[in-house]
Design a protein around this motif. Sequence first.
Motif, PDB file in Angstrom:
ATOM      1  N   GLY A 140       2.920   2.707   2.692  1.00  0.00           N
ATOM      2  CA  GLY A 140       2.746   3.108   3.480  1.00  0.00           C
ATOM      3  C   GLY A 140       4.456   3.114   4.520  1.00  0.00           C
ATOM      4  N   LEU A 199      -1.823   7.287   5.949  1.00  0.00           N
ATOM      5  CA  LEU A 199      -1.638   5.809   5.301  1.00  0.00           C
ATOM      6  C   LEU A 199      -2.982   5.326   5.723  1.00  0.00           C
ATOM      7  CD1 LEU A 199       0.858   5.235   9.102  1.00  0.00           C
ATOM      8  CD2 LEU A 199       1.344   4.341   6.726  1.00  0.00           C
ATOM      9  N   LYS A 259      -3.776   3.062   2.490  1.00  0.00           N
ATOM     10  CA  LYS A 259      -4.557   1.771   1.476  1.00  0.00           C
ATOM     11  C   LYS A 259      -5.925   1.289   1.300  1.00  0.00           C
ATOM     12  CE  LYS A 259      -4.064  -1.224   6.003  1.00  0.00           C
ATOM     13  NZ  LYS A 259      -4.140  -1.211   7.868  1.00  0.00           N
ATOM     14  N   ASN A 263       0.625  -0.906  -0.188  1.00  0.00           N
ATOM     15  CA  ASN A 263       0.284  -0.146   0.152  1.00  0.00           C
ATOM     16  C   ASN A 263       1.154   1.212   0.270  1.00  0.00           C
ATOM     17  OD1 ASN A 263       0.616   0.543   3.339  1.00  0.00           O
ATOM     18  ND2 ASN A 263      -0.389  -1.003   3.097  1.00  0.00           N
ATOM     19  N   GLU A 320      -2.444   4.283  12.872  1.00  0.00           N
ATOM     20  CA  GLU A 320      -3.899   3.982  12.213  1.00  0.00           C
ATOM     21  C   GLU A 320      -4.566   4.143  13.426  1.00  0.00           C
ATOM     22  OE1 GLU A 320      -3.265   0.533  10.251  1.00  0.00           O
ATOM     23  OE2 GLU A 320      -2.165   2.043   8.137  1.00  0.00           O
ATOM     24  N   ARG A 334       3.622   2.631  13.019  1.00  0.00           N
ATOM     25  CA  ARG A 334       2.078   2.721  11.530  1.00  0.00           C
ATOM     26  C   ARG A 334       0.788   2.390  12.563  1.00  0.00           C
ATOM     27  NH1 ARG A 334       4.023   0.121   5.887  1.00  0.00           N
ATOM     28  NH2 ARG A 334       5.076  -1.681   7.458  1.00  0.00           N
TER      29      ARG A 334
END
Length: 283
Positions: free
Chosen positions: A180, A241, A245, A178, A205, A201
Amino acid sequence: MALTRIVLLFALMVGAAVCPARAVEVETERMTWPEIRDAIVSGKTTIIIPTGGTEQNGPHMVTGKHNFIVREMARRIAGELGDALVAPVMAYVPEGDITKREGHMAYPGSISVPPEVYAGVLESAAASFAIHGFKLVVFLGDSGPSQAPQQAVAADLSRRWAADGVRVINANSYYAANGGADMLKAEGETDATIGTHAAIRDTSELMAVFPEGVSLDRRVADKDGVIGDAARATALRGVKLLDLKILAALDDIKSGRKEPLAPAGSEAGSESFFGRLWRWILG
């Protein structure tokens, strides 16, 4: 009389602001069966099956991290697609050997199922939606150990159900590709600072979708189930992030829709899903 009308108009305006129109619902567990039936008839024939996980996430994050994140992502993806509904989140996924306490199972609160059991539940869930008219089933997984079983089940079912025009895909890029990590590196992070679990990460999120589930004052680095350091996690980073996704999942879904179904008469697609189901019922 004029004053009365003005007061009434003001009251109506305030009421509309306080009680806005209900948004279009996409989560099947929040819908009645007639609402789901009507949605299918109207063209909403894509179903997203979100898979999260219940696992330790260090001392600073709740065990339902994946479930909170993937539920919100599935809702947003369905909204972007416009023709999709969202199944209940599957919260029990492979997390390690139970008896040996391997992987996340080394920590209390984690729940694990064997990959073959998980694959069976995925297939049954997909079949439950296919039998009622959904034509595209999307597995959306937020946890690493879920990806291989999802990919295998999706490929198998797509072959077997081709005669009925049903596709099953795993939105693999949502988790695995993705962008990120590249985004965080562009902001000055490294592989070491990004880590791989309960670090920058996924902490960021969760802060973006369920901040109550994060207590940064309890964070530790590279111990107690954490691989990395969540010190520089922020909700703003989480928003960026998660946007990545969503875009990755949308690309996978749109590409999956273009993939040709198995040729008619092939060994994998020669007998329809409904034909096998009827044969199973009759013994």
